[in-house]
Write an enzyme that holds these catalytic residues in place. Structure first.
Site, PDB file in Angstrom:
ATOM      1  N   ASP A 245     -10.123  36.628  44.680  1.00 37.16           N
ATOM      2  CA  ASP A 245     -11.064  36.072  43.666  1.00 37.16           C
ATOM      3  C   ASP A 245      -9.941  35.051  42.663  1.00 37.16           C
ATOM      4  O   ASP A 245      -9.584  35.521  41.526  1.00 37.16           O
ATOM      5  CB  ASP A 245     -11.627  37.027  42.635  1.00 37.16           C
TER       6      ASP A 245
ATOM      7  N   GLU B 298      -9.501  39.317  56.306  1.00 40.22           N
ATOM      8  CA  GLU B 298      -8.569  39.226  55.187  1.00 40.22           C
ATOM      9  C   GLU B 298      -9.289  39.582  53.980  1.00 40.22           C
ATOM     10  O   GLU B 298     -10.634  39.209  53.899  1.00 40.22           O
ATOM     11  CB  GLU B 298      -7.757  37.885  55.222  1.00 40.22           C
TER      12      GLU B 298
ATOM     13  N   CYS C 117     -45.435  25.479  32.285  1.00 40.76           N
ATOM     14  CA  CYS C 117     -45.977  24.602  31.212  1.00 40.76           C
ATOM     15  C   CYS C 117     -46.399  23.171  32.018  1.00 40.76           C
ATOM     16  O   CYS C 117     -45.303  22.587  32.455  1.00 40.76           O
ATOM     17  CB  CYS C 117     -45.163  24.295  30.162  1.00 40.76           C
TER      18      CYS C 117
ATOM     19  N   LYS D 102     -19.266  40.526  50.694  1.00 36.01           N
ATOM     20  CA  LYS D 102     -19.004  40.731  49.399  1.00 36.01           C
ATOM     21  C   LYS D 102     -19.047  42.272  49.280  1.00 36.01           C
ATOM     22  O   LYS D 102     -19.822  43.017  49.885  1.00 36.01           O
ATOM     23  CB  LYS D 102     -19.912  40.036  48.604  1.00 36.01           C
TER      24      LYS D 102
ATOM     25  N   CYS E 196     -43.594  23.583  23.299  1.00 33.04           N
ATOM     26  CA  CYS E 196     -44.375  22.481  23.008  1.00 33.04           C
ATOM     27  C   CYS E 196     -45.953  22.882  22.653  1.00 33.04           C
ATOM     28  O   CYS E 196     -46.644  22.127  22.295  1.00 33.04           O
ATOM     29  CB  CYS E 196     -44.566  21.392  24.263  1.00 33.04           C
TER      30      CYS E 196
ATOM     31  N   CYS F 215     -46.890  27.303  25.927  1.00 35.86           N
ATOM     32  CA  CYS F 215     -45.533  26.914  25.879  1.00 35.86           C
ATOM     33  C   CYS F 215     -44.832  27.387  24.754  1.00 35.86           C
ATOM     34  O   CYS F 215     -45.212  26.575  23.849  1.00 35.86           O
ATOM     35  CB  CYS F 215     -45.285  25.506  26.607  1.00 35.86           C
TER      36      CYS F 215
ATOM     37  N   LYS G 189     -10.883  38.740  50.268  1.00 34.43           N
ATOM     38  CA  LYS G 189     -11.485  37.441  49.711  1.00 34.43           C
ATOM     39  C   LYS G 189     -10.866  37.759  48.216  1.00 34.43           C
ATOM     40  O   LYS G 189     -11.118  38.356  47.476  1.00 34.43           O
ATOM     41  CB  LYS G 189     -13.015  37.619  49.788  1.00 34.43           C
TER      42      LYS G 189
ATOM     43  N   CYS H 170     -43.040  17.748  28.009  1.00 31.80           N
ATOM     44  CA  CYS H 170     -42.600  18.777  27.176  1.00 31.80           C
ATOM     45  C   CYS H 170     -41.188  18.874  27.194  1.00 31.80           C
ATOM     46  O   CYS H 170     -40.622  18.684  27.749  1.00 31.80           O
ATOM     47  CB  CYS H 170     -42.803  20.106  27.828  1.00 31.80           C
TER      48      CYS H 170
ATOM     49  N   TYR I  53      -4.830  31.079  53.196  1.00 35.67           N
ATOM     50  CA  TYR I  53      -5.589  31.678  54.294  1.00 35.67           C
ATOM     51  C   TYR I  53      -6.029  30.440  55.156  1.00 35.67           C
ATOM     52  O   TYR I  53      -6.775  30.815  56.086  1.00 35.67           O
ATOM     53  CB  TYR I  53      -6.927  32.275  53.552  1.00 35.67           C
TER      54      TYR I  53
HETATM   55  S1  IVH Z   1     -11.672  31.013  54.335  1.00 37.46           S
HETATM   56  C1  IVH Z   1     -14.064  27.625  55.827  1.00 37.46           C
HETATM   57  N1  IVH Z   1     -10.352  33.026  53.338  1.00 37.46           N
HETATM   58  O1  IVH Z   1     -13.595  31.757  49.125  1.00 37.46           O
HETATM   59  C2  IVH Z   1     -13.551  28.695  55.474  1.00 37.46           C
HETATM   60  N2  IVH Z   1     -11.568  31.537  51.786  1.00 37.46           N
HETATM   61  O2  IVH Z   1     -16.499  31.322  49.398  1.00 37.46           O
HETATM   62  C3  IVH Z   1     -13.146  28.568  54.025  1.00 37.46           C
HETATM   63  N3  IVH Z   1     -11.671  32.630  49.504  1.00 37.46           N
HETATM   64  O3  IVH Z   1     -13.682  28.180  48.527  1.00 37.46           O
HETATM   65  C4  IVH Z   1     -12.445  29.629  53.423  1.00 37.46           C
HETATM   66  N4  IVH Z   1     -10.091  34.306  49.903  1.00 37.46           N
HETATM   67  O4  IVH Z   1     -11.656  29.451  47.889  1.00 37.46           O
HETATM   68  C5  IVH Z   1     -11.197  31.880  52.963  1.00 37.46           C
HETATM   69  N5  IVH Z   1      -9.191  35.006  52.726  1.00 37.46           N
HETATM   70  C6  IVH Z   1      -9.839  33.735  52.230  1.00 37.46           C
HETATM   71  C7  IVH Z   1     -10.390  33.485  50.980  1.00 37.46           C
HETATM   72  C8  IVH Z   1     -11.282  32.679  51.067  1.00 37.46           C
HETATM   73  C9  IVH Z   1     -10.986  33.707  49.048  1.00 37.46           C
HETATM   74  C10 IVH Z   1     -12.325  31.606  48.752  1.00 37.46           C
HETATM   75  C11 IVH Z   1     -11.924  30.151  48.878  1.00 37.46           C
HETATM   76  C12 IVH Z   1     -13.338  29.510  49.337  1.00 37.46           C
HETATM   77  C13 IVH Z   1     -14.349  30.563  49.183  1.00 37.46           C
HETATM   78  C14 IVH Z   1     -15.454  30.485  49.711  1.00 37.46           C
END
Ligand code: IVH
Length: 673
Positions: free
Chosen positions: A120, A116, A431, A319, A416, A413, A118, A436, A230
């Site tokens: 932000d 799914e 250093c 990512k 210091c 440094c 991720k 320091c 999620y």
């Molecule tokens: S699953 C144990 N699914 O990413 C699994 N996380 O880097 C926990 N996040 O703290 C997360 N989209 O806030 C999951 N589709 C998604 C997500 C997601 C964003 C975030 C979440 C988590 C962070 C981890």
């Protein structure tokens, strides 16, 4: 209308409004106009106004405008909110798939995954008791989060009451999701601010996180926050779900929206195709995403894979490539860190990269600067990946002006004036002056920082002023500060002093792993601190540990062990720890409760090839049951588990009188059958 009639009408209105909320926010499919919706909503408000007794916590009208919160309480997550390991390339993704397969002792081609987007944004956990929203909290450090219940209640797509779904409500449901602000909503929020002559927000993610932590829920309510769920801390057994995919389909039937339409299920190859298509679609989505999250679909396999210190083995964040931009490097400064390391830092002409204005980037060390031949005056390519400090990727040589010079770290440094020494092992210049001021300042900044002792309001400026006054010789001095000292500082008013003192007081009781991290021991980061806290359970025990004790722990290598022993045998450190204890600092053991404690305190070692389990899964099973895995045979070993073609360990164990076990006997022991 008498009260009984009003009560009946209120119930009808609430049901109707809930229905429309769901159509609108969850299914994106409204069946009445906004005007009609408003009329219903206003009638409900009016009736509740007239009969305050009818206004109950789960009414849709309670979504906006609760009283301001004085401060956030903390909430302990029943099960920790974990983070995710990252991969950045198809190759790394394949490696992860390979690790999963080998842990499960199964072919990679048979594995199925759900992926799914991720999101932000910022993570929350929302607890529903018998279908009613009871509590909402931020992730915090994973174990302890902030209580943001009132704020979360103002988010329109968060139901205050679950719809009945495919069955009855679970007794307790801990739903987890990401709170975010959509692109368009973010832009119009900034337009409004711009018209009002207010400072603009930098990006949707920080604005979402900030909005969730407003002390006045009315402010939160005024921000266009939204949510996608999620997961759940634990799937209710009565739902009888076998996979993550099914969970994504089930949650919306309870009114909790997921990204099911944007998700995919398949083999690792199909997930790679999905990744490519999401990368392509990224900019067309209504909200920002920074990658995809891939999860082993089958719940039974998820369970077998289990978790490491801070992240599950069954999921990974894939990512997207970082965002880049070019700008001019004005100057190379030198920063002295808490270990004395001199780090060259690029001072850049401010440049906006993916919504964040970048002015500084780390250049790591002299080697790196030389390898990339980075010089003052150069035009450079800079990149930003998530939370990581921005870095300079390369110099655009075509744009190099004439008269530039190669960069060299100073021989003294910059803070210091003490001579510096090059440490070839770690490729850093240090250093070596223990007192320091820059090092002391950096140690203090680390100690109070959010992921360490988390003393709110104790920022670099306050530290600087206290240092100048000679009031901060060591971290222990933080706990002897009083109102008069703080008030005597420039810019510290009555209220801010009181707040800081309160934050100091609060930090005295702190989870052990945070405290260990706060000490700033070299090579001991957050994950290692957590392992140590779990293993030793108290600071006293950790401080007594020998090099051997430490190296016996799976994840601890000789370098880390040495650094720990050195830290705890240093007189100055011992004094600081003693002073901290005297000042009332009480790190709390944070030992997670093992799922079962059948092997509590028992040590295990494996030899030879196991057939049913992989080595890693066998080790994980021991830990989960409260036992320990050690790396060599000794008299104190409790069990040696013997697989096919064992080595010399068997003989040694027999000589020492250590009990032997077959793989089957081991499985019977850990599974208790
Ligand atoms: S699953 C144990 N699914 O990413 C699994 N996380 O880097 C926990 N996040 O703290 C997360 N989209 O806030 C999951 N589709 C998604 C997500 C997601 C964003 C975030 C979440 C988590 C962070 C981890």
């Amino acid at each position: 209308m008498n009260r009984a009639e009003a009560a009946k009408r209120v119930e009808d209105l609430k049901a109707e409004i809930r229905f429309h909320n769901r159509q609108y926010y969850v299914f994106d499919d409204p069946v009445i106009s906004d005007g009609e919706y408003d009329t219903l909503f206003r009638e409900l408000c009016a009736l509740e106004e007239l009969h305050p007794g009818l206004r109950v916590a789960d009414s849709p009208t309670q979504k906006v405008g609760a009283e301001p919160l004085t401060a956030f309480g903390t909430v302990r997550h029943r099960l920790p909110m974990l983070s995710l390991n990252n991969v950045a390339t198809a190759e790394e993704f394949h490696d992860w798939v390979g690790q999963v397969a080998s842990f499960l002792n199964a072919p990679a081609s048979g594995l199925r995954f759900t992926a799914e987007p991720k999101m932000d944004g910022t993570a929350v956990e929302i607890v529903y008791l018998r279908g009613v929203l009871a509590e909402a909290s931020t992730r915090g450090d994973g174990s302890l989060g902030e209580d943001v219940t009132e704020n979360v209640k103002t988010i329109r797509s968060v139901p205050l009451r679950l719809s009945s779904g495919s069955g009855v409500w679970p007794e307790r449901l801990e739903a987890r999701g990401e709170v975010f602000i959509g692109r368009r909503e973010f832009e119009s929020l900034n337009e409004t601010r711009s018209r009002a002559g207010e400072e603009l927000y930098a990006n949707p993610r920080n604005t979402a996180a900030g909005s969730l932590k407003q002390l006045d829920p009315r402010l939160t309510a005024s921000r266009p926050l939204d949510i996608f769920f999620y997961g759940v801390a634990e799937s209710p057994p009565e739902w009888k779900l076998g996979s993550h995919w099914e969970l994504l389909q089930t949650l919306p039937t309870f009114g909790l929206k997921t990204m099911r339409e944007l998700s995919a299920r398949g083999t690792s190859g199909q997930i790679l195709e999905y990744q490519a298509s999401m990368l392509e679609r990224r900019e067309t989505l209504a909200f920002e995403i920074d990658g995809i999250v891939v999860k082993v679909d089958d719940h039974v396999l998820q369970d077998r894979l289990g978790v490491r210190a801070r992240s599950p083995r069954w999921a990974v964040a894939y990512k997207f490539p970082p965002r880049q931009g070019t700008t001019r490097l004005e100057k190379i400064g030198v920063q002295v860190g808490r270990t004395g390391a001199l780090t060259p830092v690029a001072h850049l002409e401010p440049v906006n990269i993916g919504g964040v204005v970048i002015q500084r980037a780390t250049l790591h060390n002299q080697d790196e600067v030389e390898r990339k031949d980075i010089r003052e005056g150069d035009t450079v390519l800079v990149e930003r990946a998530g939370d990581v400090i921005p870095r300079v990727v390369k110099v655009i040589l075509d744009k190099r002006p004439s008269g530039t010079h190669p960069f060299r770290l100073p021989k003294e440094c910059p803070e210091c004036g003490h001579t510096v020494r090059f440490d070839p092992d770690e490729v850093v210049t240090r250093c070596v002056n223990m007192s320091c001021p820059a090092q002391r300042r950096a140690r203090l900044e680390h100690f109070v920082s959010r992921r360490a002792m988390d003393i709110e309001g104790f920022g670099p400026k306050l530290i600087e002023r206290l240092l100048v006054k000679g009031r901060l010789e060591s971290v222990a001095d933080i706990f002897t500060l009083d109102r008069d000292t703080l008030m005597s500082l420039e810019l510290m008013a009555e209220k801010s002093s009181a707040n800081v003192l309160e934050a100091i007081e609060r930090s005295k009781v702190t989870p052990l792993h945070r405290f260990i991290h706060a000490l700033g021991i070299r090579h001991v980061g957050e994950a290692t601190a957590e392992i140590l806290a779990n293993q030793f359970g108290s600071l006293a025990k950790l401080a007594e540990a020998t090099q051997d004790d430490l190296e016996e722990i799976d994840e601890i290598g000789p370098k880390v062990a040495e650094s720990l022993v050195e830290f705890f045998s240093d007189d100055e450190n011992r004094k600081a720890l003693f002073d901290l204890e005297k000042a009332g600092v009480r790190p709390l053991a944070s030992k997670p409760v093992p799922v079962s404690s059948s092997l509590e305190g028992k040590s295990f070692l494996f030899t030879g090839k196991l057939t049913e389990l992989s080595r890693d899964e066998a080790k994980a099973l021991v830990k989960r049951s409260g036992g320990r895995v050690v790396s060599s045979v000794s008299k104190s070993l409790d069990f040696l588990v013997v697989g096919d073609k064992p080595g010399t360990k068997v003989k040694k164990a027999e000589d020492l009188g250590v009990a032997l076990m077959t793989e089957q006997e081991f499985l019977t022991e850990v599974r208790g059958v």
